[in-house]
Motif scaffolding. Structure first.
Motif, PDB file in Angstrom:
ATOM      1  N   ARG A  83       0.725  -1.225   0.032  1.00 47.82           N
ATOM      2  CA  ARG A  83       0.001  -0.104   0.099  1.00 47.82           C
ATOM      3  C   ARG A  83       0.990   1.388   0.272  1.00 47.82           C
ATOM      4  NH1 ARG A  83      -3.485  -0.290   5.162  1.00 47.82           N
ATOM      5  NH2 ARG A  83      -1.517  -0.632   6.058  1.00 47.82           N
ATOM      6  N   VAL A  84       0.086   2.388  -0.577  1.00 43.10           N
ATOM      7  CA  VAL A  84       0.966   3.803  -0.490  1.00 43.10           C
ATOM      8  C   VAL A  84      -0.301   4.504  -0.094  1.00 43.10           C
ATOM      9  CG1 VAL A  84       0.618   4.034  -3.059  1.00 43.10           C
ATOM     10  CG2 VAL A  84       2.023   5.481  -1.799  1.00 43.10           C
ATOM     11  N   LEU A  85       0.371   5.422   0.530  1.00 43.18           N
ATOM     12  CA  LEU A  85      -0.789   6.653   1.133  1.00 43.18           C
ATOM     13  C   LEU A  85       0.077   8.064   0.401  1.00 43.18           C
ATOM     14  CD1 LEU A  85      -3.089   7.384   2.594  1.00 43.18           C
ATOM     15  CD2 LEU A  85      -1.293   8.261   4.708  1.00 43.18           C
ATOM     16  N   ALA A  86      -0.866   8.891  -0.612  1.00 43.85           N
ATOM     17  CA  ALA A  86      -0.261   9.925  -1.043  1.00 43.85           C
ATOM     18  C   ALA A  86      -1.056  11.123  -1.226  1.00 43.85           C
ATOM     19  CB  ALA A  86       0.216   9.535  -2.424  1.00 43.85           C
ATOM     20  N   GLU A  87      -0.706  12.339  -1.137  1.00 46.73           N
ATOM     21  CA  GLU A  87      -1.895  13.462  -1.001  1.00 46.73           C
ATOM     22  C   GLU A  87      -1.524  14.004  -2.421  1.00 46.73           C
ATOM     23  OE1 GLU A  87      -1.823  17.986   0.766  1.00 46.73           O
ATOM     24  OE2 GLU A  87      -0.219  16.671   1.028  1.00 46.73           O
ATOM     25  N   ARG A  88      -2.737  14.090  -3.253  1.00 49.11           N
ATOM     26  CA  ARG A  88      -2.808  14.467  -4.649  1.00 49.11           C
ATOM     27  C   ARG A  88      -2.694  15.898  -4.669  1.00 49.11           C
ATOM     28  NH1 ARG A  88      -7.430  11.411  -7.048  1.00 49.11           N
ATOM     29  NH2 ARG A  88      -8.837  13.149  -6.296  1.00 49.11           N
ATOM     30  N   GLN A  89      -2.118  16.644  -5.533  1.00 49.24           N
ATOM     31  CA  GLN A  89      -1.806  18.057  -5.620  1.00 49.24           C
ATOM     32  C   GLN A  89      -2.936  18.690  -5.983  1.00 49.24           C
ATOM     33  OE1 GLN A  89       1.673  18.867  -8.330  1.00 49.24           O
ATOM     34  NE2 GLN A  89       2.859  18.861  -6.341  1.00 49.24           N
ATOM     35  N   ARG A  90      -3.750  18.363  -6.951  1.00 43.55           N
ATOM     36  CA  ARG A  90      -4.777  19.329  -7.494  1.00 43.55           C
ATOM     37  C   ARG A  90      -5.943  19.415  -6.712  1.00 43.55           C
ATOM     38  NH1 ARG A  90      -5.431  14.366 -10.713  1.00 43.55           N
ATOM     39  NH2 ARG A  90      -7.598  13.469 -10.397  1.00 43.55           N
ATOM     40  N   ASP A  91      -6.282  18.684  -5.694  1.00 40.74           N
ATOM     41  CA  ASP A  91      -7.237  18.723  -4.830  1.00 40.74           C
ATOM     42  C   ASP A  91      -7.155  18.415  -3.395  1.00 40.74           C
ATOM     43  OD1 ASP A  91      -7.004  16.317  -4.988  1.00 40.74           O
ATOM     44  OD2 ASP A  91      -9.059  15.777  -6.107  1.00 40.74           O
ATOM     45  N   HIS A  92      -5.637  18.156  -3.195  1.00 40.19           N
ATOM     46  CA  HIS A  92      -5.380  17.879  -1.717  1.00 40.19           C
ATOM     47  C   HIS A  92      -5.998  16.598  -0.978  1.00 40.19           C
ATOM     48  CE1 HIS A  92      -2.659  21.146  -1.528  1.00 40.19           C
ATOM     49  NE2 HIS A  92      -3.762  21.991  -2.027  1.00 40.19           N
ATOM     50  N   GLN A  93      -6.657  15.708  -2.075  1.00 38.40           N
ATOM     51  CA  GLN A  93      -7.205  14.519  -1.507  1.00 38.40           C
ATOM     52  C   GLN A  93      -5.952  13.499  -1.110  1.00 38.40           C
ATOM     53  OE1 GLN A  93     -10.387  15.379  -0.914  1.00 38.40           O
ATOM     54  NE2 GLN A  93     -11.106  13.455  -1.770  1.00 38.40           N
ATOM     55  N   GLU A 107     -10.273   7.413  -0.763  1.00 36.65           N
ATOM     56  CA  GLU A 107      -9.815   8.645  -1.090  1.00 36.65           C
ATOM     57  C   GLU A 107     -10.681   9.421  -0.106  1.00 36.65           C
ATOM     58  OE1 GLU A 107     -10.629  11.785  -5.096  1.00 36.65           O
ATOM     59  OE2 GLU A 107     -10.353   9.366  -5.238  1.00 36.65           O
ATOM     60  N   THR A 108     -10.027  10.479   0.552  1.00 39.29           N
ATOM     61  CA  THR A 108     -10.468  11.441   1.500  1.00 39.29           C
ATOM     62  C   THR A 108      -9.761  12.603   1.705  1.00 39.29           C
ATOM     63  OG1 THR A 108     -11.030  11.565   4.023  1.00 39.29           O
ATOM     64  CG2 THR A 108      -9.035  10.157   3.397  1.00 39.29           C
ATOM     65  N   GLY A 109     -10.570  13.636   2.147  1.00 42.75           N
ATOM     66  CA  GLY A 109      -9.706  15.052   2.407  1.00 42.75           C
ATOM     67  C   GLY A 109      -9.199  15.168   3.585  1.00 42.75           C
ATOM     68  N   SER A 110      -9.344  14.193   4.498  1.00 40.05           N
ATOM     69  CA  SER A 110      -8.791  14.170   5.792  1.00 40.05           C
ATOM     70  C   SER A 110      -7.520  13.103   5.954  1.00 40.05           C
ATOM     71  CB  SER A 110      -9.881  13.953   7.118  1.00 40.05           C
ATOM     72  OG  SER A 110      -9.292  13.535   8.150  1.00 40.05           O
ATOM     73  N   ASP A 112      -6.343  12.469   8.791  1.00 38.24           N
ATOM     74  CA  ASP A 112      -6.301  11.622  10.034  1.00 38.24           C
ATOM     75  C   ASP A 112      -7.282  10.250   9.474  1.00 38.24           C
ATOM     76  OD1 ASP A 112      -5.258  13.408  11.867  1.00 38.24           O
ATOM     77  OD2 ASP A 112      -7.221  14.610  11.884  1.00 38.24           O
ATOM     78  N   ALA A 113      -8.290  10.550   8.518  1.00 35.38           N
ATOM     79  CA  ALA A 113      -8.980   9.467   8.233  1.00 35.38           C
ATOM     80  C   ALA A 113      -7.981   8.461   7.430  1.00 35.38           C
ATOM     81  CB  ALA A 113     -10.253   9.676   7.375  1.00 35.38           C
ATOM     82  N   ALA A 114      -7.214   9.073   6.248  1.00 35.14           N
ATOM     83  CA  ALA A 114      -6.259   8.337   5.716  1.00 35.14           C
ATOM     84  C   ALA A 114      -5.290   7.601   6.804  1.00 35.14           C
ATOM     85  CB  ALA A 114      -5.441   9.143   4.938  1.00 35.14           C
ATOM     86  N   MET A 115      -4.960   7.944   7.732  1.00 32.54           N
ATOM     87  CA  MET A 115      -3.829   7.641   8.734  1.00 32.54           C
ATOM     88  C   MET A 115      -4.576   6.329   9.536  1.00 32.54           C
ATOM     89  SD  MET A 115      -0.712   8.400   8.613  1.00 32.54           S
ATOM     90  CE  MET A 115       0.429   9.763   8.075  1.00 32.54           C
ATOM     91  N   ALA A 116      -5.819   6.614   9.804  1.00 33.46           N
ATOM     92  CA  ALA A 116      -6.775   5.597  10.506  1.00 33.46           C
ATOM     93  C   ALA A 116      -6.935   4.317   9.908  1.00 33.46           C
ATOM     94  CB  ALA A 116      -8.196   6.179  10.860  1.00 33.46           C
ATOM     95  N   ALA A 117      -7.035   4.309   8.548  1.00 33.76           N
ATOM     96  CA  ALA A 117      -7.308   3.288   7.404  1.00 33.76           C
ATOM     97  C   ALA A 117      -6.021   2.672   7.482  1.00 33.76           C
ATOM     98  CB  ALA A 117      -7.868   3.859   6.193  1.00 33.76           C
ATOM     99  N   TRP A 118      -4.895   3.628   7.347  1.00 33.38           N
ATOM    100  CA  TRP A 118      -3.510   2.834   7.216  1.00 33.38           C
ATOM    101  C   TRP A 118      -3.113   1.936   8.531  1.00 33.38           C
ATOM    102  CZ3 TRP A 118       0.246   2.806   3.475  1.00 33.38           C
ATOM    103  CH2 TRP A 118       1.376   2.353   3.769  1.00 33.38           C
ATOM    104  N   THR A 119      -3.308   2.584   9.647  1.00 32.19           N
ATOM    105  CA  THR A 119      -3.057   1.817  10.830  1.00 32.19           C
ATOM    106  C   THR A 119      -3.993   0.883  11.455  1.00 32.19           C
ATOM    107  OG1 THR A 119      -3.903   3.699  12.234  1.00 32.19           O
ATOM    108  CG2 THR A 119      -1.869   3.761  11.194  1.00 32.19           C
ATOM    109  N   ALA A 120      -5.255   0.747  10.836  1.00 29.05           N
ATOM    110  CA  ALA A 120      -6.087  -0.360  11.147  1.00 29.05           C
ATOM    111  C   ALA A 120      -5.659  -1.763  10.921  1.00 29.05           C
ATOM    112  CB  ALA A 120      -7.369  -0.395  10.130  1.00 29.05           C
ATOM    113  N   GLY A 121      -5.873  -2.494  12.402  1.00 34.84           N
ATOM    114  CA  GLY A 121      -5.014  -3.855  12.357  1.00 34.84           C
ATOM    115  C   GLY A 121      -3.845  -3.702  13.062  1.00 34.84           C
ATOM    116  N   GLY A 122      -3.283  -2.384  13.703  1.00 34.63           N
ATOM    117  CA  GLY A 122      -2.316  -2.160  14.452  1.00 34.63           C
ATOM    118  C   GLY A 122      -1.053  -2.137  13.704  1.00 34.63           C
TER     119      GLY A 122
END
Length: 210
Positions: A83-93, A107-110, A112-122
């Motif tokens: 997996r990769v987590l990335a902030e898109r430039q054109r809309d900061h999603q 895909e989210t504008g937050s 915190d929500a993106a980090m929560a999805a990444w860290t789910a499962g410990g």
């Protein structure tokens, strides 16, 4: 006078080219993981916003569906993590993407929500690299060699112009070294040493004739 101006313009052209291509346009390929590489523009054209950006490409070539465009920040690779987590430039999603499956997970504008999805499962939260420095991402050897060769080509006109008088001096010394018959190698060396002065002379004659 017109010939001198033409020569001056020709000699000044590499300076402008170096300023444009050497400083204002820099691209590098960075190693990411088994599934992707990162194309880094630092700076240059091709970003959705600004002059610095990161974008993903498949290791074997091509683009990831759902991961198009340029990114401002990306997560640093973790061994065995697709997996990769990335902030898109054109809309900061914020994009959470599975590179192995080629699948958009979130895909989210937050952030915190993106980090929560990444860290789910410990799992631990990822570290991020920004488009300005790309700290933590390593340039590929092929990209490093290509950039070095490009820089050498840009500097070549300056080297030839700077060494021109010295090369002419060596050509004259070679011409006057002895009265013995020349070998084929002597003719080749004389042509190479005298070529910078010959080029300048041809440009001068062309300017006068025009």
């Amino acid at each position: 006078m017109r010939g001198l101006l033409l020569i001056a313009a020709c000699l000044a052209a590499p300076v402008q080219a170096f300023a444009t291509a050497g400083f204002a346009e820099r691209h590098s390929e960075l190693k990411y993981n088994d599934w992707a590489t990162v194309h880094w523009i630092h700076p240059g054209d091709g970003c959705d916003v600004g002059k610095y950006c990161l974008s993903f490409r498949k290791t074997g070539g091509g683009w990831f569906t759902g991961l198009e465009g340029s990114f401002e920040r990306v997560s640093l690779p973790v061994r065995g993590e697709p997996r990769v987590l990335a902030e898109r430039q054109r809309d900061h999603q914020w994009i959470l993407y599975d590179l192995r499956e080629g699948k958009l997970l979130l895909e989210t504008g937050s952030i915190d929500a993106a980090m929560a999805a990444w860290t789910a499962g410990g799992k631990r939260a990822p570290r991020l690299a920004d488009a300005q420095r790309a700290s933590g991402l390593r340039q590929m050897w092929s990209s490093w060699g290509g950039n070095l060769l490009f820089a050498a080509i840009l500097f070549l006109p300056f080297m030839v112009i700077g060494a021109g008088p010295f090369l002419v001096f060596l050509a004259v010394r070679l011409f006057r070294k002895s009265a013995t018959p020349w070998r084929s190698l002597d003719y080749v060396l004389f042509a190479l040493l005298g070529s910078p002065a010959l080029l300048v002379g041809l440009l001068f004659l062309r300017g006068c004739a025009g």
